[in-house]
Design a protein around this motif. Sequence first.
Motif, PDB file in Angstrom:
ATOM      1  N   TYR A 136      21.551   5.389  -2.232  1.00 39.07           N
ATOM      2  CA  TYR A 136      20.288   5.800  -3.490  1.00 39.07           C
ATOM      3  C   TYR A 136      18.943   5.698  -2.688  1.00 39.07           C
ATOM      4  N   ARG A 137      18.147   6.939  -2.845  1.00 41.27           N
ATOM      5  CA  ARG A 137      16.973   6.490  -2.617  1.00 41.27           C
ATOM      6  C   ARG A 137      15.420   7.376  -2.919  1.00 41.27           C
ATOM      7  N   LYS A 138      14.615   6.440  -2.780  1.00 42.32           N
ATOM      8  CA  LYS A 138      13.343   7.368  -3.374  1.00 42.32           C
ATOM      9  C   LYS A 138      12.519   7.428  -2.813  1.00 42.32           C
ATOM     10  N   ARG A 139      11.274   8.842  -3.277  1.00 42.91           N
ATOM     11  CA  ARG A 139      10.155   9.732  -2.584  1.00 42.91           C
ATOM     12  C   ARG A 139       8.776   8.588  -2.190  1.00 42.91           C
ATOM     13  N   VAL A 140       8.794   8.798  -1.539  1.00 36.14           N
ATOM     14  CA  VAL A 140       7.449   8.014  -0.772  1.00 36.14           C
ATOM     15  C   VAL A 140       5.853   9.071  -0.927  1.00 36.14           C
ATOM     16  N   PHE A 141       5.182   8.971  -1.305  1.00 33.42           N
ATOM     17  CA  PHE A 141       4.218   9.968  -1.678  1.00 33.42           C
ATOM     18  C   PHE A 141       2.737   9.502  -1.090  1.00 33.42           C
ATOM     19  N   GLY A 142       2.697   9.694   0.029  1.00 32.47           N
ATOM     20  CA  GLY A 142       1.070   9.897   1.035  1.00 32.47           C
ATOM     21  C   GLY A 142       1.191   7.986   1.129  1.00 32.47           C
ATOM     22  N   ALA A 143       0.226   7.161   1.505  1.00 35.60           N
ATOM     23  CA  ALA A 143      -0.277   5.500   2.061  1.00 35.60           C
ATOM     24  C   ALA A 143      -1.118   5.954   0.662  1.00 35.60           C
ATOM     25  N   GLY A 144      -0.687   3.581   0.912  1.00 34.21           N
ATOM     26  CA  GLY A 144      -2.172   2.892  -0.247  1.00 34.21           C
ATOM     27  C   GLY A 144      -2.546   1.404   0.640  1.00 34.21           C
ATOM     28  N   ARG A 145      -3.996   0.898   0.643  1.00 35.47           N
ATOM     29  CA  ARG A 145      -4.269   0.302   1.000  1.00 35.47           C
ATOM     30  C   ARG A 145      -3.922  -0.458   0.186  1.00 35.47           C
ATOM     31  N   ASN A 146      -3.881  -2.163   0.596  1.00 35.21           N
ATOM     32  CA  ASN A 146      -3.207  -3.281   0.115  1.00 35.21           C
ATOM     33  C   ASN A 146      -4.144  -4.369  -0.542  1.00 35.21           C
ATOM     34  N   ASN A 147      -4.121  -4.443  -1.348  1.00 30.57           N
ATOM     35  CA  ASN A 147      -5.444  -5.946  -2.050  1.00 30.57           C
ATOM     36  C   ASN A 147      -5.057  -6.595  -2.664  1.00 30.57           C
ATOM     37  N   VAL A 148      -5.841  -8.481  -2.775  1.00 27.04           N
ATOM     38  CA  VAL A 148      -4.928  -9.129  -2.821  1.00 27.04           C
ATOM     39  C   VAL A 148      -4.348  -9.514  -4.279  1.00 27.04           C
ATOM     40  N   GLY A 149      -3.090  -9.390  -4.861  1.00 27.95           N
ATOM     41  CA  GLY A 149      -2.963  -9.338  -5.977  1.00 27.95           C
ATOM     42  C   GLY A 149      -2.162  -7.936  -6.603  1.00 27.95           C
ATOM     43  N   ASP A 150      -1.955  -7.286  -5.912  1.00 28.85           N
ATOM     44  CA  ASP A 150      -1.375  -6.562  -5.167  1.00 28.85           C
ATOM     45  C   ASP A 150       0.038  -7.443  -5.750  1.00 28.85           C
ATOM     46  N   LEU A 151       1.054  -5.955  -6.893  1.00 30.33           N
ATOM     47  CA  LEU A 151       2.758  -6.210  -6.016  1.00 30.33           C
ATOM     48  C   LEU A 151       3.224  -5.063  -5.505  1.00 30.33           C
ATOM     49  N   VAL A 152       3.776  -5.278  -4.534  1.00 25.34           N
ATOM     50  CA  VAL A 152       4.407  -4.337  -3.897  1.00 25.34           C
ATOM     51  C   VAL A 152       6.282  -4.682  -4.309  1.00 25.34           C
ATOM     52  N   CYS A 153       7.118  -4.058  -3.409  1.00 23.26           N
ATOM     53  CA  CYS A 153       8.315  -4.674  -2.762  1.00 23.26           C
ATOM     54  C   CYS A 153       8.448  -3.781  -1.516  1.00 23.26           C
ATOM     55  N   ASN A 154       9.487  -4.417  -1.062  1.00 26.62           N
ATOM     56  CA  ASN A 154       9.745  -3.841   0.318  1.00 26.62           C
ATOM     57  C   ASN A 154      11.282  -3.442   0.473  1.00 26.62           C
ATOM     58  N   SER A 155      11.758  -2.893   1.796  1.00 24.02           N
ATOM     59  CA  SER A 155      13.253  -2.784   1.369  1.00 24.02           C
ATOM     60  C   SER A 155      13.787  -2.616   3.272  1.00 24.02           C
ATOM     61  N   GLY A 178      18.390  -6.045   1.656  1.00 31.06           N
ATOM     62  CA  GLY A 178      18.276  -4.692   0.512  1.00 31.06           C
ATOM     63  C   GLY A 178      16.650  -4.826  -0.226  1.00 31.06           C
ATOM     64  N   VAL A 179      16.094  -4.523  -1.694  1.00 33.19           N
ATOM     65  CA  VAL A 179      14.873  -3.996  -2.101  1.00 33.19           C
ATOM     66  C   VAL A 179      14.848  -5.458  -2.377  1.00 33.19           C
ATOM     67  N   HIS A 180      13.505  -5.597  -2.772  1.00 31.25           N
ATOM     68  CA  HIS A 180      12.898  -6.420  -3.610  1.00 31.25           C
ATOM     69  C   HIS A 180      11.128  -6.662  -3.962  1.00 31.25           C
ATOM     70  N   CYS A 181      11.609  -7.409  -5.126  1.00 31.15           N
ATOM     71  CA  CYS A 181      10.590  -5.991  -5.811  1.00 31.15           C
ATOM     72  C   CYS A 181       9.238  -7.513  -6.329  1.00 31.15           C
ATOM     73  N   GLY A 182       8.365  -7.118  -7.401  1.00 28.66           N
ATOM     74  CA  GLY A 182       7.195  -8.263  -7.558  1.00 28.66           C
ATOM     75  C   GLY A 182       6.632  -8.858  -6.865  1.00 28.66           C
ATOM     76  N   LEU A 183       6.683  -8.502  -5.181  1.00 28.93           N
ATOM     77  CA  LEU A 183       5.455  -9.651  -3.925  1.00 28.93           C
ATOM     78  C   LEU A 183       5.053  -9.642  -4.452  1.00 28.93           C
ATOM     79  N   LYS A 184       3.576 -10.688  -4.614  1.00 27.30           N
ATOM     80  CA  LYS A 184       2.245  -9.968  -5.117  1.00 27.30           C
ATOM     81  C   LYS A 184       2.056 -10.962  -3.415  1.00 27.30           C
ATOM     82  N   ILE A 185       0.478  -9.941  -3.156  1.00 27.17           N
ATOM     83  CA  ILE A 185      -0.136  -9.610  -2.187  1.00 27.17           C
ATOM     84  C   ILE A 185      -1.179 -10.705  -2.235  1.00 27.17           C
ATOM     85  N   THR A 186      -1.111 -12.307  -0.924  1.00 28.86           N
ATOM     86  CA  THR A 186      -1.733 -13.452  -0.799  1.00 28.86           C
ATOM     87  C   THR A 186      -3.038 -12.855  -0.270  1.00 28.86           C
TER      88      THR A 186
END
Length: 246
Positions: free
Chosen positions: A117-136, A141-149
């Motif tokens: 199972y895969r997901k599509r990526v649409f473009g790129a974004g800048r990171n800001n403190v407080g943003d929530l991201v996922c890594n793969s 595997g995938v981990h979500c709810g990761l908060k940028i500090t």
Amino acid sequence: MERAVEIGGVPVSAVPAVVPQATATRHSDANPWSAGAELTTPGNRFCTSGFGGWRGNVAVLLTAAHCGTSGTYTTGTGAVIGSASDSDAGLDITVISLGGTPSGQFFDGAWNNGSGYRKRVFGAGRNNVGDLVCNSGAMSGVHCGLKITATDYGTNINGVWHTDLDNAVRTDDSTVTVAQGDCGGPVVASVNGGEDIQARGIISAGGGDPVICGGVSDVVTSTSCFDTVMFVPIGPVITKFGISLA
């Protein structure tokens, strides 16, 4: 700066024979190539593929520079992906020229999700403190709810000065944020809480505190897990290498 450990290059305990499969998976990806798949490095180590894209008319795939800056990369089952063509140690990025094309997708779910199972990526974004991201990562595997500090800082990791790093930490103490072997994998974020996913970076290192590993690949005999992921934001990577994401 907090403790940081490069998390790529886990030696592989065995290299399986190439087995044809109908569906591309993390362990056995196929053209068109996706992010978050297992890479066997030129030094026969375990790493993870990053985003795919184009440099002019050349198809490329990203991974971490400390996974290898020259030689041929293959899948977990030995299929040739391509060869390293360019790298930057400070950014910790290697560019792999592909035999094939990038899919513009990343593997979602557990490291051993056999559905591919895969997901599509649409473009790129800048990171800001407080943003929530996922890594793969192919190891954990995938981990979500990761908060940028923290964003846009430099630090010394294993004797190499790394520039433009961002940090994200887990918000659920029962989970792993990143494991050794996930390096090179994609960091993404949902644009609006839905399926519109942006590229945000490439996994470089584990930091913070070591945590007990759970639900990680059994392809290697051992690995290390952490509560913080350090990653290279995608903006400087696109600028440095002149890449258009697929």
